[in-house]
Design a protein around this motif. Structure first.
Motif: not given
Length: 77
Positions: A2-3, A5, A61-62, A64-66, A68-69, A72
């Motif tokens: 997972p990313l 944070t 995947r990492i 794309r999550e970064a 997105r966060l 946001e």
């Protein structure tokens, strides 16, 4: 994986005296990298940093999550 944070800065060449000092060192280096640049040059530098570091991470995947966060975090609530 997972990313991550939470603060995760390390400098394996220096002992850590305070938990936040590697993050402070990172921020200082980032600010120094931008010194003397125009706004346009700073924007270009940031874009190139994103590309270099994204390539280093490599896991879409990492990334794309970064993305997105990050998006946001700048959108109004």
């Amino acid at each position: 994986m997972p990313l991550i944070t939470e603060p995760n800065f390390k400098d394996l060449e220096k002992p850590v005296f305070r938990e936040f000092s590697p993050g402070d060192d990172f921020y200082e280096a980032l600010i120094q990298t931008h010194e003397g640049l125009t706004d346009a040059q700073s924007h270009e530098l940031n874009a190139k940093l994103v590309l270099f570091l994204s390539n280093h991470i490599g896991d879409l995947r990492i990334l794309r999550e970064a993305f997105r966060l990050a998006r946001e975090s700048v959108m109004p609530s």
